[in-house]
Write a protein that holds these residues in place. Sequence first.
Motif, PDB file in Angstrom:
ATOM      1  N   GLY A  31       0.771  -1.232   0.000  1.00  0.00           N
ATOM      2  CA  GLY A  31       0.000   0.000   0.000  1.00  0.00           C
ATOM      3  C   GLY A  31       0.798   1.275   0.000  1.00  0.00           C
ATOM      4  N   VAL A  32       2.110   1.172  -0.118  1.00  0.00           N
ATOM      5  CA  VAL A  32       2.938   2.376  -0.198  1.00  0.00           C
ATOM      6  C   VAL A  32       2.684   3.075  -1.523  1.00  0.00           C
ATOM      7  CG1 VAL A  32       5.309   3.253  -0.228  1.00  0.00           C
ATOM      8  CG2 VAL A  32       4.675   1.418   1.352  1.00  0.00           C
ATOM      9  N   TYR A  33       2.569   2.289  -2.602  1.00  0.00           N
ATOM     10  CA  TYR A  33       2.206   2.798  -3.917  1.00  0.00           C
ATOM     11  C   TYR A  33       0.830   2.275  -4.287  1.00  0.00           C
ATOM     12  CZ  TYR A  33       7.237   3.650  -4.795  1.00  0.00           C
ATOM     13  OH  TYR A  33       8.536   4.067  -4.747  1.00  0.00           O
ATOM     14  N   VAL A  34       0.080   3.066  -5.038  1.00  0.00           N
ATOM     15  CA  VAL A  34      -1.220   2.631  -5.563  1.00  0.00           C
ATOM     16  C   VAL A  34      -1.025   2.340  -7.045  1.00  0.00           C
ATOM     17  CG1 VAL A  34      -3.611   3.312  -5.957  1.00  0.00           C
ATOM     18  CG2 VAL A  34      -2.440   4.063  -3.882  1.00  0.00           C
ATOM     19  N   PRO A  35      -1.412   1.161  -7.503  1.00  0.00           N
ATOM     20  CA  PRO A  35      -1.227   0.854  -8.924  1.00  0.00           C
ATOM     21  C   PRO A  35      -2.067   1.773  -9.813  1.00  0.00           C
ATOM     22  CG  PRO A  35      -2.485  -0.890  -7.835  1.00  0.00           C
ATOM     23  CD  PRO A  35      -2.039   0.054  -6.776  1.00  0.00           C
ATOM     24  N   THR A  36      -1.537   2.102 -10.979  1.00  0.00           N
ATOM     25  CA  THR A  36      -2.279   2.945 -11.924  1.00  0.00           C
ATOM     26  C   THR A  36      -3.343   2.145 -12.663  1.00  0.00           C
ATOM     27  OG1 THR A  36      -0.577   2.574 -13.598  1.00  0.00           O
ATOM     28  CG2 THR A  36      -0.387   4.579 -12.252  1.00  0.00           C
ATOM     29  N   SER A  37      -3.214   0.832 -12.670  1.00  0.00           N
ATOM     30  CA  SER A  37      -4.242  -0.045 -13.238  1.00  0.00           C
ATOM     31  C   SER A  37      -4.150  -1.398 -12.541  1.00  0.00           C
ATOM     32  CB  SER A  37      -4.058  -0.205 -14.748  1.00  0.00           C
ATOM     33  OG  SER A  37      -2.836  -0.858 -15.023  1.00  0.00           O
ATOM     34  N   GLY A  38      -5.203  -2.175 -12.635  1.00  0.00           N
ATOM     35  CA  GLY A  38      -5.227  -3.484 -11.996  1.00  0.00           C
ATOM     36  C   GLY A  38      -5.606  -3.399 -10.527  1.00  0.00           C
ATOM     37  N   THR A  39      -5.536  -4.527  -9.859  1.00  0.00           N
ATOM     38  CA  THR A  39      -5.903  -4.606  -8.448  1.00  0.00           C
ATOM     39  C   THR A  39      -4.878  -5.405  -7.670  1.00  0.00           C
ATOM     40  OG1 THR A  39      -7.217  -6.604  -8.789  1.00  0.00           O
ATOM     41  CG2 THR A  39      -8.390  -4.501  -8.917  1.00  0.00           C
ATOM     42  N   VAL A  40      -4.914  -5.215  -6.366  1.00  0.00           N
ATOM     43  CA  VAL A  40      -4.144  -6.045  -5.439  1.00  0.00           C
ATOM     44  C   VAL A  40      -5.171  -6.829  -4.645  1.00  0.00           C
ATOM     45  CG1 VAL A  40      -2.549  -6.052  -3.488  1.00  0.00           C
ATOM     46  CG2 VAL A  40      -2.293  -4.330  -5.292  1.00  0.00           C
ATOM     47  N   GLU A  41      -5.054  -8.150  -4.668  1.00  0.00           N
ATOM     48  CA  GLU A  41      -6.032  -8.990  -3.983  1.00  0.00           C
ATOM     49  C   GLU A  41      -5.351  -9.936  -3.017  1.00  0.00           C
ATOM     50  OE1 GLU A  41      -8.593 -11.004  -6.719  1.00  0.00           O
ATOM     51  OE2 GLU A  41      -9.061  -9.168  -7.816  1.00  0.00           O
ATOM     52  N   LEU A  42      -6.015 -10.204  -1.914  1.00  0.00           N
ATOM     53  CA  LEU A  42      -5.573 -11.191  -0.932  1.00  0.00           C
ATOM     54  C   LEU A  42      -6.741 -12.119  -0.667  1.00  0.00           C
ATOM     55  CD1 LEU A  42      -3.476 -12.279   1.112  1.00  0.00           C
ATOM     56  CD2 LEU A  42      -4.516 -10.738   2.794  1.00  0.00           C
ATOM     57  N   ASP A  46     -10.368  -7.655  -2.799  1.00  0.00           N
ATOM     58  CA  ASP A  46      -9.665  -6.515  -3.372  1.00  0.00           C
ATOM     59  C   ASP A  46      -9.212  -5.600  -2.240  1.00  0.00           C
ATOM     60  OD1 ASP A  46      -8.740  -4.288  -4.718  1.00  0.00           O
ATOM     61  OD2 ASP A  46     -10.523  -4.041  -5.954  1.00  0.00           O
ATOM     62  N   VAL A  47      -7.904  -5.432  -2.107  1.00  0.00           N
ATOM     63  CA  VAL A  47      -7.340  -4.592  -1.047  1.00  0.00           C
ATOM     64  C   VAL A  47      -6.637  -3.364  -1.622  1.00  0.00           C
ATOM     65  CG1 VAL A  47      -7.098  -6.544   0.535  1.00  0.00           C
ATOM     66  CG2 VAL A  47      -5.183  -5.906  -0.934  1.00  0.00           C
ATOM     67  N   THR A  48      -6.840  -3.107  -2.910  1.00  0.00           N
ATOM     68  CA  THR A  48      -6.128  -2.036  -3.606  1.00  0.00           C
ATOM     69  C   THR A  48      -6.272  -0.681  -2.915  1.00  0.00           C
ATOM     70  OG1 THR A  48      -6.588  -3.204  -5.663  1.00  0.00           O
ATOM     71  CG2 THR A  48      -5.786  -0.952  -5.864  1.00  0.00           C
ATOM     72  N   LYS A  49      -7.443  -0.375  -2.405  1.00  0.00           N
ATOM     73  CA  LYS A  49      -7.683   0.950  -1.814  1.00  0.00           C
ATOM     74  C   LYS A  49      -7.464   0.993  -0.310  1.00  0.00           C
ATOM     75  CE  LYS A  49     -10.740   2.304  -5.516  1.00  0.00           C
ATOM     76  NZ  LYS A  49     -12.050   2.747  -5.938  1.00  0.00           N
TER      77      LYS A  49
END
Length: 72
Positions: A31-42, A46-49
């Motif tokens: 979460g230090v950087y936010v991706p410009t596209s796509g998602t981060v999932e666990l 979806d934990v991107t935000k």
Amino acid sequence: MNIYGTKNIRNVVLLGHGGAGKTTVFNMLTGVYVPTSGTVELRGQDVTKLSPHARVKIGISRTFQNIRLFKR
């Protein structure tokens, strides 16, 4: 980064030469950087935000290598 067939995975290795983006991947996962596209999932969530401290509560964290922990 999507890891297929890792139902009961415990460890993942991320290899690459200097400048390949390994630290960037860790910064996005934590979460230090936010991706410009796509998602981060666990585990399908979806934990991107989520903020970095919110990600720690669900099990995403990191440590830093520091070779000088103590003064000589």
